[in-house]
Each structure stands twice: as structure tokens, then as C-alpha cells.
Design a protein around this motif. Structure first.
Motif, PDB file in Angstrom:
ATOM      1  N   LEU A   9      38.854  42.851  42.377  1.00  0.00           N
ATOM      2  CA  LEU A   9      39.263  44.257  42.274  1.00  0.00           C
ATOM      3  C   LEU A   9      40.671  44.462  42.798  1.00  0.00           C
ATOM      4  O   LEU A   9      41.476  45.186  42.194  1.00  0.00           O
ATOM      5  CB  LEU A   9      38.285  45.145  43.041  1.00  0.00           C
ATOM      6  N   ALA A  10      40.989  43.823  43.917  1.00  0.00           N
ATOM      7  CA  ALA A  10      42.322  43.984  44.497  1.00  0.00           C
ATOM      8  C   ALA A  10      43.400  43.525  43.521  1.00  0.00           C
ATOM      9  O   ALA A  10      44.419  44.210  43.329  1.00  0.00           O
ATOM     10  CB  ALA A  10      42.420  43.210  45.807  1.00  0.00           C
ATOM     11  N   ARG A  11      43.185  42.384  42.902  1.00  0.00           N
ATOM     12  CA  ARG A  11      44.197  41.859  41.977  1.00  0.00           C
ATOM     13  C   ARG A  11      44.306  42.736  40.721  1.00  0.00           C
ATOM     14  O   ARG A  11      45.419  42.952  40.202  1.00  0.00           O
ATOM     15  CB  ARG A  11      43.875  40.412  41.613  1.00  0.00           C
ATOM     16  N   LEU A  12      43.185  43.238  40.237  1.00  0.00           N
ATOM     17  CA  LEU A  12      43.238  44.150  39.096  1.00  0.00           C
ATOM     18  C   LEU A  12      43.946  45.452  39.457  1.00  0.00           C
ATOM     19  O   LEU A  12      44.748  45.987  38.676  1.00  0.00           O
ATOM     20  CB  LEU A  12      41.819  44.435  38.592  1.00  0.00           C
ATOM     21  N   ALA A  39      49.349  43.411  49.102  1.00  0.00           N
ATOM     22  CA  ALA A  39      49.686  42.263  48.263  1.00  0.00           C
ATOM     23  C   ALA A  39      48.646  42.158  47.157  1.00  0.00           C
ATOM     24  O   ALA A  39      47.596  42.801  47.217  1.00  0.00           O
ATOM     25  CB  ALA A  39      49.700  40.977  49.104  1.00  0.00           C
ATOM     26  N   PRO A  40      48.908  41.318  46.126  1.00  0.00           N
ATOM     27  CA  PRO A  40      47.938  41.210  45.032  1.00  0.00           C
ATOM     28  C   PRO A  40      46.532  40.849  45.488  1.00  0.00           C
ATOM     29  O   PRO A  40      45.543  41.350  44.938  1.00  0.00           O
ATOM     30  CB  PRO A  40      48.534  40.112  44.136  1.00  0.00           C
ATOM     31  N   GLU A  41      46.416  40.003  46.503  1.00  0.00           N
ATOM     32  CA  GLU A  41      45.093  39.560  46.946  1.00  0.00           C
ATOM     33  C   GLU A  41      44.391  40.574  47.838  1.00  0.00           C
ATOM     34  O   GLU A  41      43.221  40.393  48.198  1.00  0.00           O
ATOM     35  CB  GLU A  41      45.189  38.220  47.672  1.00  0.00           C
ATOM     36  N   GLY A  42      45.080  41.641  48.218  1.00  0.00           N
ATOM     37  CA  GLY A  42      44.433  42.690  49.001  1.00  0.00           C
ATOM     38  C   GLY A  42      45.225  43.066  50.237  1.00  0.00           C
ATOM     39  O   GLY A  42      46.435  42.832  50.338  1.00  0.00           O
ATOM     40  N   GLY A  43      44.531  43.645  51.186  1.00  0.00           N
ATOM     41  CA  GLY A  43      45.166  44.137  52.405  1.00  0.00           C
ATOM     42  C   GLY A  43      45.626  45.575  52.238  1.00  0.00           C
ATOM     43  O   GLY A  43      45.910  46.031  51.131  1.00  0.00           O
ATOM     44  N   ASP A  64      46.312  57.019  41.054  1.00  0.00           N
ATOM     45  CA  ASP A  64      45.989  55.682  40.571  1.00  0.00           C
ATOM     46  C   ASP A  64      45.901  54.695  41.727  1.00  0.00           C
ATOM     47  O   ASP A  64      46.461  54.912  42.808  1.00  0.00           O
ATOM     48  CB  ASP A  64      47.019  55.216  39.542  1.00  0.00           C
ATOM     49  N   VAL A  65      45.206  53.594  41.452  1.00  0.00           N
ATOM     50  CA  VAL A  65      44.788  52.659  42.502  1.00  0.00           C
ATOM     51  C   VAL A  65      45.970  51.844  43.034  1.00  0.00           C
ATOM     52  O   VAL A  65      47.017  51.724  42.406  1.00  0.00           O
ATOM     53  CB  VAL A  65      43.704  51.704  41.977  1.00  0.00           C
ATOM     54  N   GLY A  66      45.766  51.264  44.225  1.00  0.00           N
ATOM     55  CA  GLY A  66      46.705  50.297  44.785  1.00  0.00           C
ATOM     56  C   GLY A  66      47.858  50.873  45.563  1.00  0.00           C
ATOM     57  O   GLY A  66      48.762  50.137  45.956  1.00  0.00           O
ATOM     58  N   GLY A  67      47.855  52.168  45.823  1.00  0.00           N
ATOM     59  CA  GLY A  67      48.995  52.783  46.487  1.00  0.00           C
ATOM     60  C   GLY A  67      49.251  52.285  47.888  1.00  0.00           C
ATOM     61  O   GLY A  67      50.390  52.272  48.354  1.00  0.00           O
ATOM     62  N   HIS A  68      48.195  51.877  48.604  1.00  0.00           N
ATOM     63  CA  HIS A  68      48.335  51.381  49.976  1.00  0.00           C
ATOM     64  C   HIS A  68      48.133  49.868  50.070  1.00  0.00           C
ATOM     65  O   HIS A  68      48.062  49.329  51.175  1.00  0.00           O
ATOM     66  CB  HIS A  68      47.326  52.071  50.906  1.00  0.00           C
ATOM     67  N   GLY A  92      25.989  39.464  37.170  1.00  0.00           N
ATOM     68  CA  GLY A  92      27.007  38.786  37.964  1.00  0.00           C
ATOM     69  C   GLY A  92      27.200  39.430  39.322  1.00  0.00           C
ATOM     70  O   GLY A  92      26.466  40.332  39.733  1.00  0.00           O
ATOM     71  N   ILE A  93      28.236  38.971  40.020  1.00  0.00           N
ATOM     72  CA  ILE A  93      28.538  39.454  41.372  1.00  0.00           C
ATOM     73  C   ILE A  93      29.139  40.855  41.279  1.00  0.00           C
ATOM     74  O   ILE A  93      30.145  41.056  40.590  1.00  0.00           O
ATOM     75  CB  ILE A  93      29.511  38.500  42.078  1.00  0.00           C
ATOM     76  N   PRO A  94      28.557  41.847  41.955  1.00  0.00           N
ATOM     77  CA  PRO A  94      29.067  43.209  41.838  1.00  0.00           C
ATOM     78  C   PRO A  94      30.412  43.395  42.547  1.00  0.00           C
ATOM     79  O   PRO A  94      30.548  43.106  43.733  1.00  0.00           O
ATOM     80  CB  PRO A  94      27.987  44.065  42.506  1.00  0.00           C
ATOM     81  N   ASN A  95      31.390  43.831  41.812  1.00  0.00           N
ATOM     82  CA  ASN A  95      32.678  44.305  42.328  1.00  0.00           C
ATOM     83  C   ASN A  95      33.273  43.398  43.403  1.00  0.00           C
ATOM     84  O   ASN A  95      33.490  43.826  44.554  1.00  0.00           O
ATOM     85  CB  ASN A  95      32.503  45.725  42.879  1.00  0.00           C
ATOM     86  N   PRO A  96      33.577  42.133  43.053  1.00  0.00           N
ATOM     87  CA  PRO A  96      34.170  41.228  44.047  1.00  0.00           C
ATOM     88  C   PRO A  96      35.485  41.774  44.592  1.00  0.00           C
ATOM     89  O   PRO A  96      36.343  42.245  43.829  1.00  0.00           O
ATOM     90  CB  PRO A  96      34.393  39.929  43.251  1.00  0.00           C
ATOM     91  N   GLU A  97      35.625  41.725  45.896  1.00  0.00           N
ATOM     92  CA  GLU A  97      36.743  42.394  46.564  1.00  0.00           C
ATOM     93  C   GLU A  97      38.101  41.885  46.096  1.00  0.00           C
ATOM     94  O   GLU A  97      38.991  42.667  45.757  1.00  0.00           O
ATOM     95  CB  GLU A  97      36.599  42.223  48.077  1.00  0.00           C
ATOM     96  N   GLU A  98      38.296  40.559  46.064  1.00  0.00           N
ATOM     97  CA  GLU A  98      39.607  40.039  45.675  1.00  0.00           C
ATOM     98  C   GLU A  98      39.895  40.302  44.200  1.00  0.00           C
ATOM     99  O   GLU A  98      41.034  40.628  43.827  1.00  0.00           O
ATOM    100  CB  GLU A  98      39.718  38.545  45.958  1.00  0.00           C
TER     101      GLU A  98
END
Length: 445
Positions: free
Chosen positions: A154-157, A356-360, A349-353, A146-152
Motif C-alpha cells: 500500500l505504501a508503495r502504491l 519514502a516509497p517503502e513507507g514511514g 489524495d494519499v501519501g501526503g505525509h 490473499g493477504i489483506p492490504n499489505p502495509e509496504e
């Protein structure tokens, strides 16, 4: 571990993953645990560290060449690697509190996974989560992963990982219990004059966990080594009792892949530095109490600098007020790191910066570049709170050459410099109406 807690946890995960996969247009996730890496010009391997996306779906942290295949709306399939091998330890087939929640297939060779990955792949949109280089080094490139590590995706996870379940709280509490028990053993070794290396051995023995299982390399620092923020050298030299001044330990533990991350500082004898440690301990607990849903984490970090400024003024290190020291950036010399970070499956742990759920990305404030969290504090999030105050030679040299040098009592700096520094760190759950300090709770038991 409570089976019911895990049943509720995996149900929450499946609902979460189903929603995220639908939003991102994926039917299947192929999640690779990872593969050992051979050391350069050698036939030995680096210590294996599992893909965090893998252990997010199943509490297996020590088995390479394994997979979770998750199809939306279906029971997860675990491909569990069990080779015929007389050189290395082969783990038993899983029969534990979580195993009923997976369809488990045993792999005798890494290549056996391909048949499961290719099944029904023609009409599915699949994503691969894992380290592509690790996967390709096994000679397995060209598989239908499949598609490796899709950005959105990963961001939502990553965004969702910030909100912990009761099972995750239980794992984090147990990791803290193990770590606190080991911290007590380390303090006793310090009081008995052990070397840094010996203190680390006492810690590992009390925790029942070796360095490959620990979530990070233990920081075991005597005297001026406490001014090195990530000191892991572990000197084997015992210091004469007359030379022992202070001990800073930043060390954690693991429970089902979840981390503890605790720091304590001890003075060897009574005196001004012991008073500074006690005062920092009070400030740290005030900051823990300040964790409130709706508060931007950088605001609490700024409050931390005010408290550090108060200590610098109280102990005569600076000649100006705490407010002035924060405004000028003077406190940054003495506390150059961030107040804390998310804690969970990874120490940082991830997501500290994440915006929003979709990224950024929302970067930390310019004046605090090392702050690992710019999110707003919310219920069910887990943080470390770790204020510090250090006497770091390189930063003090820069300060002495700056316009702020006149605001510093350099005789007091030189008196405290041999002690290195002080840091106190607890692991904290933010509930809707209260703050749970897992670390302190373990110390009172």
C-alpha cells in the motif's frame, strides 16, 4: 476521453504495478470495488463509495461487487457485476475508451467471483486490496483472496499515486471545467438572493452531477457560516437582500473518478470585505506561483502564514507586524487549516505525509498540525492551494483570553465577524518548468 491517452496511462500503471509487486513479493492483486452497507435498523443502503484502489486500476466508480484481478505482467481482468435485478439500475457491460485494455467477465451474482479468485492460486502469492469488513459482511469470508492490504505494498502504491500521467491531467482538467461552470451558476444564484439549499441545487444542475457523484459534500455558506470550515448544513432560508454579506463556496466535480476541489468567496456588495477578498485572491496567486520542484511543502505553508499576517495588518485586524504574528502563532487563530493537499482520485489524495516509497510518516510541523502535506514538491504532482482568513468564534474566544489579546484590534474583528471568512482555492499541476493552474485556466475560457 482520448483512447491514446488512456492506452499510455494503463501501460504506465502496469509497469508501475509490476515493479511494485515484484519489490513486495506478490504475483497477484485481488482488488475489490466494495459493497453497499445497510443502514442501521433499516433496509436501505448508505450511498456507495468505491474503493479508491479499485478505481486507480479501472475508471469504474459506481458498481459494487466488482473486482480487478491483476497478475504481474498480464492484462488486467475486470469482473464486472451485472445482476438480474428489477429493483435497481444495472449498468451496461463496458464498451468505452478503456474497455479494450481489460479481459472483462460479467458477474450475475457476487459469489461468482470466487471461481476467478481461486484459479491458479496454489502457486501464487496474492494480496487483497479493499475493505475487509465490507467483504466479510457479504458472507464471503474464507475466499482465497490473499493477504489483506499489505502495509509496504500500500505504501508503495500510495507513493506512486502522487505522480500523475497525462491521462490523469486530462481528467483533472475536465473535472475543473465542470466545477468552474457550476461555480459560476452558484455565484449567480447567490447574487439573485437564493438560499444555501437553492444555491447547491443550482450548482448540481450546472455540473450535471448529484451529491452521490460529487467528490465531497459541497460547502455552501452564507455570511457567518463561512467561518465554519466544513459547513454542509444547507439552510433553506432565504436572507433579505439587506442581510446578505458574503458567500463562500467550496465545491468540486468528478471526471472518471478524479476530483476537482475549488473554493471561491464573494462579497455581496462593495466595501472593506470585498477588498479583503480581492487581496486574498492576489496572495493566493502568489502562493500558486511559489510551487517549485524541490521546495518542501511546509515551507510554502509558512509563507502562506506570512501573507495572512500581511492581510491582518493591512486591514487593521492586528496591531503587530506580520512577522511577529507568525512567530507568536497569532495567525493560526485566523487560518487554522493547512495551505493545501495532494489531489487526484481522492480529494485529500494519499501519501501526503509519507517519508519514502517503502513507507514511514513525516508529520507536519508541530505548529501546523492540520497541514496535510509534508512532502517535497516534485514534477507531475497535483496540489490544491487554499489560503484562508476567518473569524471563528471559538478560536477568537481563546485568543481573547490569551496573552496575545492585546495584539488584536477587537473592534475590527467584531466588524468583520458577520462576514465569516474568506478562502480562495485553485487546483494546480507542477510541471518541470512551469505551474499550470487548471482552475484559473477554466475561468478564462
Amino acid at each position: 476521453m482520448d483512447k491514446n491517452l488512456y492506452a499510455d496511462h494503463i501501460a504506465t500503471l502496469r509497469s508501475r504495478y509490476d515493479d511494485i509487486m515484484e519489490q513486495c513479493g506478490f504475483d497477484t492483486l485481488n482488488v475489490f470495488s466494495g459493497a453497499p452497507k445497510v443502514q442501521f435498523l433499516d433496509d436501505n443502503y448508505y450511498p456507495f463509495k468505491v474503493n479508491p484502489q479499485f478505481k486507480a486500476l479501472v475508471p469504474v466508480t459506481d458498481n459494487p461487487h466488482s473486482w480487478v484481478i491483476y497478475r504481474r505482467g498480464q492484462k488486467p481482468k475486470l469482473l464486472f457485476y451485472r445482476p438480474v435485478d428489477f429493483w435497481h439500475y444495472v449498468p451496461p457491460a463496458p464498451q468505452t475508451f478503456w474497455s479494450d485494455h481489460y479481459d472483462i467477465e460479467l458477474l450475475s451474482k457476487p459469489a461468482d467471483a470466487k471461481a476467478f479468485l481461486s484459479a491458479d492460486s496454489s502457486h501464487e502469492r496474492a494480496a487483497f486490496l479493499g475493505e475487509i469488513s465490507s467483504f466479510e459482511q457479504q458472507g464471503l469470508d474464507g475466499w482465497p483472496i490473499g493477504i489483506p492490504n499489505p502495509e509496504e505494498l500500500l505504501a508503495r502504491l500510495h507513493w506512486a499515486r502522487a505522480y500523475k500521467t497525462p491521462y490523469e491531467f486530462a481528467c483533472l482538467r475536465e473535472a475543473n471545467r465542470i466545477a468552474v461552470q457550476a461555480h459560476r451558476a452558484a455565484e449567480a444564484a447567490f447574487r439573485n438572493g437564493a438560499s444555501e439549499f437553492e444555491i447547491n441545487l443550482a450548482y448540481q444542475q450546472a455540473a450535471g452531477q448529484g451529491e452521490n457523484r460529487m467528490p465531497y459534500g459541497n460547502i455552501i455558506a452564507l455570511n457567518e457560516h463561512a467561518a465554519i470550515l466544513h459547513y454542509t448544513h444547507l439552510s433553506d432560508q432565504r436572507l433579505p437582500e439587506a442581510d446578505l454579506k458574503t458567500f463562500l463556496i467550496d465545491a468540486g466535480a468528478d471526471c472518471n473518478g478524479y476530483c476537482a476541489d475549488i473554493t471561491r468567496t464573494y462579497a455581496f456588495r462593495d466595501g472593506e470585505f470585498a477588498e479583503l477578498v480581492a487581496a486574498m485572491d492576489e496572495k493566493e496567486q502568489e502562493l500558486v506561483a511559489g510551487l517549485k520542484p524541490g521546495l518542501p511543502y511546509p515551507d510554502l505553508h509558512r509563507e502562506c502564514h506570512h501573507k495572512v499576517g500581511q492581510l491582518l495588518s493591512q486591514f487593521g485586524v492586528i496591531k503587530t507586524s506580520a512577522e511577529s504574528a507568525v512567530e507568536s502563532g497569532l495567525t493560526g487563530t485566523f487560518m487554522p487549516h493547512g495551505l493545501g493537499h495532494f489531489l487526484g482520485l481522492q480529494v485529500h489524495d494519499v501519501g501526503g505525509h509519507q517519508t519514502a516509497p517503502e513507507g514511514g510518516i513525516t508529520p507536519p510541523p508541530v505548529e501546523y498540525p492540520f497541514l496535510r502535506t509534508s512532502r517535497t514538491i516534485e514534477e507531475n504532482q497535483v496540489f490544491t492551494i487554499e489560503p484562508g482568513l476567518y473569524f471563528i468564534d471559538s478560536l477568537l474566544a481563546e485568543l481573547k483570553d490569551s496573552d496575545l489579546a492585546k495584539e488584536v484590534n477587537w473592534d475590527k474583528v467584531d466588524a468583520l465577524r458577520p462576514f465569516g471568512g474568506v478562502r480562495i482555492e485553485d487546483n494546480v499541476i507542477v510541471h518541470k518548468d512551469r505551474v499550470e493552474n487548471m482552475t484559473r485556466d477554466c475561468y478564462t475560457k
